[in-house]
Write a protein that holds these residues in place. Structure first.
Motif, PDB file in Angstrom:
ATOM      1  N   VAL A   4      10.714  83.008  -1.996  1.00 18.48           N
ATOM      2  CA  VAL A   4      11.853  82.379  -2.274  1.00 18.48           C
ATOM      3  C   VAL A   4      12.706  83.677  -1.936  1.00 18.48           C
ATOM      4  N   PHE A   5      14.051  83.401  -1.328  1.00 20.82           N
ATOM      5  CA  PHE A   5      14.612  84.344  -0.904  1.00 20.82           C
ATOM      6  C   PHE A   5      16.123  84.084  -0.886  1.00 20.82           C
ATOM      7  N   TYR A   6      16.864  85.088  -0.803  1.00 21.24           N
ATOM      8  CA  TYR A   6      18.575  84.684  -0.881  1.00 21.24           C
ATOM      9  C   TYR A   6      19.170  85.634   0.257  1.00 21.24           C
ATOM     10  N   ASN A   7      20.383  85.217   0.422  1.00 23.74           N
ATOM     11  CA  ASN A   7      21.057  86.087   1.575  1.00 23.74           C
ATOM     12  C   ASN A   7      22.136  87.096   0.336  1.00 23.74           C
ATOM     13  N   PRO A   8      22.029  88.265   0.583  1.00 15.01           N
ATOM     14  CA  PRO A   8      22.688  89.307  -0.348  1.00 15.01           C
ATOM     15  C   PRO A   8      24.234  89.287   0.196  1.00 15.01           C
ATOM     16  N   ALA A   9      24.413  88.967   1.374  1.00 17.40           N
ATOM     17  CA  ALA A   9      25.739  89.031   2.008  1.00 17.40           C
ATOM     18  C   ALA A   9      26.690  87.893   1.477  1.00 17.40           C
ATOM     19  N   THR A  10      25.939  86.602   0.835  1.00 16.18           N
ATOM     20  CA  THR A  10      26.633  85.566   0.363  1.00 16.18           C
ATOM     21  C   THR A  10      26.396  85.166  -1.224  1.00 16.18           C
ATOM     22  N   ASN A  11      25.342  85.883  -1.454  1.00 19.74           N
ATOM     23  CA  ASN A  11      24.656  85.698  -2.733  1.00 19.74           C
ATOM     24  C   ASN A  11      24.121  84.191  -2.883  1.00 19.74           C
ATOM     25  N   GLY A  12      23.353  83.882  -1.962  1.00 20.27           N
ATOM     26  CA  GLY A  12      22.777  82.466  -1.893  1.00 20.27           C
ATOM     27  C   GLY A  12      22.109  82.305  -0.567  1.00 20.27           C
TER      28      GLY A  12
END
Length: 198
Positions: free
Chosen positions: A189-197
Motif C-alpha cells: 500500500v502506498f499514497y501520494n504525499p503531494a495529494t495525500n492520497g
C-alpha cells in the motif's frame, strides 16, 4: 493495449490497464514518482450516515498515514481517547498486489464501512458499487468482496468507516488462493504525499 497519458498535476505518467476479469481500470504508476508507504488517513467529526459524499464536505479533524505493516484500528472500550464515539475515517492510496490472482478483501467493522478498489475508488463511488458494503450501525461484523488483480499494478483504493456509539472496530484483511488471510500489507500500500492520497 495499454493507453499512456501524461498527468499535468505533477504526479507523473500513468498507464491505464483494463482488467477485464474484474471490470475495473487500474493505474500503473510511473517509477519516476515518489510514493510513501501506507494509506493516507483522515479522521472527521460526526458519523458519515452511509453517505460516501460526506467526506468531500466534512471538516477533517486529524490527518496522518497508517503504518505500512497494517491497516487496522481496533478500539475495544468507549470512549476512545483518540477519536471519541461519533466520528468517521477515510483512507486513500494504492494497493499494489505482488501476485496475479483473485484477491478476497475483508473489512471487519463496528459501525458502517465501505471499500472501493479500481476505477470506482477514484470517482463515482457509491454504496451500491462498493466492492465491500458493510454499512449501517451494527456491532462487529465482517464482509468481503473478491476481485482479480494483476501483480505490479497500482490499484486506487478507498476505504471509509464510521463510528456512532458502542464499540469501535475497523480491520482490513485480505487473502488469495496462495496467501493466507492477513493484515500485513508491507510493500503493498502506498499514497501520494503531494495529494495525500491518489
Amino acid at each position: 493495449m495499454p493507453i499512456t497519458f501524461s498527468n499535468t498535476n505533477g504526479t507523473g505518467n500513468f498507464t491505464l490497464v483494463n482488467n477485464t476479469n474484474s471490470g475495473n481500470i487500474a493505474m500503473s504508476v510511473s517509477s519516476s514518482n515518489q510514493y510513501n508507504a501506507g494509506l493516507y488517513k483522515t479522521t472527521y467529526a460526526e458519523y458519515h450516515s452511509e453517505n460516501p459524499a460526506f467526506f468531500a464536505t466534512a471538516t477533517p479533524a486529524t490527518y496522518g498515514a497508517n503504518p505500512a505493516t497494517s491497516i487496522q484500528t481496533t478500539i475495544i472500550q468507549e470512549p476512545s481517547s483518540d477519536d471519541g464515539s461519533n466520528f468517521s475515517v477515510q483512507w486513500l492510496g494504492y494497493f499494489k498486489p505482488i501476485t496475479t490472482e483473485t484477491y478476497t478483501l475483508f473489512i471487519l467493522s463496528d459501525d458502517g464501512s465501505y471499500l472501493w478498489i479500481g476505477a470506482n475508488a477514484l470517482s463515482g463511488f457509491t454504496t451500491a458499487n462498493a466492492n465491500i458494503n458493510n454499512g449501517g450501525a451494527h456491532g462487529s461484523q465482517e464482509r468481503s468482496g473478491t476481485v482479480v488483480l494483476t501483480a505490479g499494478i497500482y490499484y486506487p483504493i478507498r476505504m471509509q468507516f464510521g463510528e456512532i456509539g458502542g464499540g469501535d472496530v475497523f480491520r482490513f484483511t485480505y487473502s488469495t488462493p496462495t496467501i493466507t488471510k492477513t493484515t500485513n500489507v508491507t510493500d503493498l500500500v502506498f499514497y501520494n504525499p503531494a495529494t495525500n492520497g491518489f
